[in-house]
Design a protein around this motif. Structure first.
Motif, PDB file in Angstrom:
ATOM      1  N   LEU A  95       0.815  -1.395  -0.120  1.00  0.00           N
ATOM      2  CA  LEU A  95       0.054   0.004  -0.010  1.00  0.00           C
ATOM      3  C   LEU A  95       0.801   1.240   0.126  1.00  0.00           C
ATOM      4  N   GLU A  96       1.946   1.063   0.865  1.00  0.00           N
ATOM      5  CA  GLU A  96       2.675   2.514   0.875  1.00  0.00           C
ATOM      6  C   GLU A  96       3.412   2.586  -0.369  1.00  0.00           C
ATOM      7  N   PHE A  97       3.873   1.316  -1.106  1.00  0.00           N
ATOM      8  CA  PHE A  97       4.497   1.747  -2.564  1.00  0.00           C
ATOM      9  C   PHE A  97       3.696   2.123  -3.577  1.00  0.00           C
ATOM     10  N   ALA A  98       2.516   1.584  -3.409  1.00  0.00           N
ATOM     11  CA  ALA A  98       1.377   2.072  -4.503  1.00  0.00           C
ATOM     12  C   ALA A  98       0.857   3.400  -4.331  1.00  0.00           C
ATOM     13  N   ARG A  99       1.034   4.078  -2.963  1.00  0.00           N
ATOM     14  CA  ARG A  99       0.486   5.262  -2.650  1.00  0.00           C
ATOM     15  C   ARG A  99       1.641   6.265  -3.327  1.00  0.00           C
ATOM     16  N   ALA A 100       2.791   5.836  -3.321  1.00  0.00           N
ATOM     17  CA  ALA A 100       3.969   6.606  -3.806  1.00  0.00           C
ATOM     18  C   ALA A 100       3.999   6.919  -5.363  1.00  0.00           C
ATOM     19  N   VAL A 101       3.345   6.166  -5.771  1.00  0.00           N
ATOM     20  CA  VAL A 101       3.306   6.157  -7.543  1.00  0.00           C
ATOM     21  C   VAL A 101       2.404   7.203  -7.836  1.00  0.00           C
ATOM     22  N   PRO A 102       3.035   8.545  -8.582  1.00  0.00           N
ATOM     23  CA  PRO A 102       2.169   9.403  -9.171  1.00  0.00           C
ATOM     24  C   PRO A 102       1.312   9.031 -10.010  1.00  0.00           C
ATOM     25  N   PRO A 103      -0.117   9.173  -9.833  1.00  0.00           N
ATOM     26  CA  PRO A 103      -1.310   8.799 -10.652  1.00  0.00           C
ATOM     27  C   PRO A 103      -0.905   9.093 -12.249  1.00  0.00           C
ATOM     28  N   PRO A 104      -0.375  10.249 -12.393  1.00  0.00           N
ATOM     29  CA  PRO A 104      -0.560  10.795 -14.122  1.00  0.00           C
ATOM     30  C   PRO A 104       0.600   9.815 -14.619  1.00  0.00           C
ATOM     31  N   VAL A 105       1.698   9.250 -13.963  1.00  0.00           N
ATOM     32  CA  VAL A 105       2.554   8.509 -14.893  1.00  0.00           C
ATOM     33  C   VAL A 105       1.788   7.066 -15.305  1.00  0.00           C
ATOM     34  N   LEU A 106       0.574   6.821 -14.510  1.00  0.00           N
ATOM     35  CA  LEU A 106      -0.102   5.491 -14.759  1.00  0.00           C
ATOM     36  C   LEU A 106      -0.944   5.855 -16.062  1.00  0.00           C
ATOM     37  N   VAL A 107      -1.050   6.981 -16.491  1.00  0.00           N
ATOM     38  CA  VAL A 107      -2.100   7.189 -17.574  1.00  0.00           C
ATOM     39  C   VAL A 107      -1.950   6.374 -18.921  1.00  0.00           C
ATOM     40  N   PRO A 108      -0.577   6.308 -19.352  1.00  0.00           N
ATOM     41  CA  PRO A 108      -0.242   5.609 -20.355  1.00  0.00           C
ATOM     42  C   PRO A 108      -0.441   3.920 -20.393  1.00  0.00           C
ATOM     43  N   VAL A 109      -0.052   3.608 -19.095  1.00  0.00           N
ATOM     44  CA  VAL A 109      -0.372   2.292 -18.869  1.00  0.00           C
ATOM     45  C   VAL A 109      -1.772   1.902 -18.826  1.00  0.00           C
ATOM     46  N   ILE A 110      -2.486   2.610 -18.114  1.00  0.00           N
ATOM     47  CA  ILE A 110      -4.043   2.409 -18.094  1.00  0.00           C
ATOM     48  C   ILE A 110      -4.622   2.630 -19.553  1.00  0.00           C
ATOM     49  N   MET A 111      -4.108   3.113 -20.514  1.00  0.00           N
ATOM     50  CA  MET A 111      -4.662   3.593 -21.746  1.00  0.00           C
ATOM     51  C   MET A 111      -4.396   2.124 -22.543  1.00  0.00           C
ATOM     52  N   LEU A 112      -3.354   1.706 -22.041  1.00  0.00           N
ATOM     53  CA  LEU A 112      -2.955   0.175 -22.796  1.00  0.00           C
ATOM     54  C   LEU A 112      -4.350  -0.745 -22.523  1.00  0.00           C
ATOM     55  N   PHE A 113      -4.584  -0.820 -21.231  1.00  0.00           N
ATOM     56  CA  PHE A 113      -5.577  -1.880 -21.029  1.00  0.00           C
ATOM     57  C   PHE A 113      -7.076  -1.320 -21.261  1.00  0.00           C
ATOM     58  N   ALA A 114      -7.178  -0.038 -20.803  1.00  0.00           N
ATOM     59  CA  ALA A 114      -8.738   0.577 -20.869  1.00  0.00           C
ATOM     60  C   ALA A 114      -8.891   1.214 -22.128  1.00  0.00           C
ATOM     61  N   GLY A 115      -8.022   1.468 -22.968  1.00  0.00           N
ATOM     62  CA  GLY A 115      -8.224   2.150 -24.171  1.00  0.00           C
ATOM     63  C   GLY A 115      -8.382   3.506 -23.942  1.00  0.00           C
ATOM     64  N   ILE A 116      -8.954   4.172 -24.880  1.00  0.00           N
ATOM     65  CA  ILE A 116      -9.120   5.844 -24.533  1.00  0.00           C
ATOM     66  C   ILE A 116     -10.608   6.485 -24.382  1.00  0.00           C
TER      67      ILE A 116
END
Length: 255
Positions: A95-116
């Protein structure tokens, strides 16, 4: 009289800042920093009923969906982790590791799985908003006084009644604090998600104005976004007072 005084205090600083902005920008000839009067004039022309329907309402709908999912998942998982000692010890580092990851950097990753589509934008909001709720719920559940739990056990309330009548009320101030933090994060992520491969939304509109050098319209979008955030904060204050009226009353008496 007290209500009038509170209202004046609430709108006093915004009114002063608005007036200062108006006066400071009145003689501006800068292309990138137009006078506030020009921005307000552009506001009425830009944000028509059609644009509200095509951009503002879709943004609010995505924010509402992402925020609701964050609240459901954050509170449910937070109660489960907070009430299960071995699960808390197992998940705390993750949980502490996941909280430390800035959400904006996950946008390209989420786009790969969820589309646009809208699903991606809702997922981006959830990816950042869920953590304050989850972690504050865990902390709130774990901070319940042992005396309260012992009393519930002595009266044989059972797990469900203990959860509903003892644990959740005691943890609710922390949970609501997490929900408040998540709302601000959700607004930010709503805008960011709409800047990537979007066809509608406030973030999309502001970027389009910037790319077409419609600077007053761009500033009007930023102004509208600020007003939306202020309105959501005011609505949350009403929710806070309604849900935690007993808590605020108790703190007022202690003060």
């Amino acid at each position: 009289m007290n209500a009038i005084r509170k209202a004046l205090l609430a709108i006093g600083l915004p009114a002063v800042l608005f007036a200062a902005w108006w006066l400071a920008s009145a003689g501006s000839t800068s292309f990138y920093f137009p006078p506030l009067s020009a921005i307000i004039a552009e506001f009425g022309e830009t944000w028509t009923a059609e644009r509200w329907r095509d951009d503002v309402l879709p943004s609010v709908a995505r924010l509402g969906a992402g925020y609701a999912l964050s609240c459901i998942a954050g509170i449910a998982l937070g109660v489960l982790i907070g009430r299960t000692r071995w699960l808390f010890r197992l998940t705390e580092p993750v949980l502490e590791f996941a909280r430390a990851v800035p959400p904006p950097v996950l946008v390209p990753v989420i786009m790969l799985f969820a589309g646009i589509g809208d699903g991606m934008k809702v997922a981006v909001i959830v990816s950042g908003s869920v953590w304050p709720i989850l972690l504050n719920t865990v902390a709130g559940v774990r901070s319940v006084e042992p005396v309260q739990l012992d009393t519930a056990a002595a009266y044989r309330l059972g797990r469900t009644r203990t959860l509903l009548e003892v644990v959740l009320p005691s943890a609710s101030p922390r949970i609501v604090t997490g929900m408040r933090q998540a709302l601000a994060i959700g607004v930010i992520l709503m805008v960011i998600s709409e800047m990537f491969a979007a066809q509608s939304g406030l973030g999309f509109a502001i970027v389009q104005f910037q790319r077409s050098y419609a600077i007053p319209a761009m500033w009007s979008g930023i102004l509208l976004l600020g007003c939306l955030g202020a309105a959501l904060a005011a609505l949350f204050n009403v929710f806070d007072r309604a849900v935690l009226h007993w808590y605020h009353h108790q703190r007022a008496e202690e003060a």
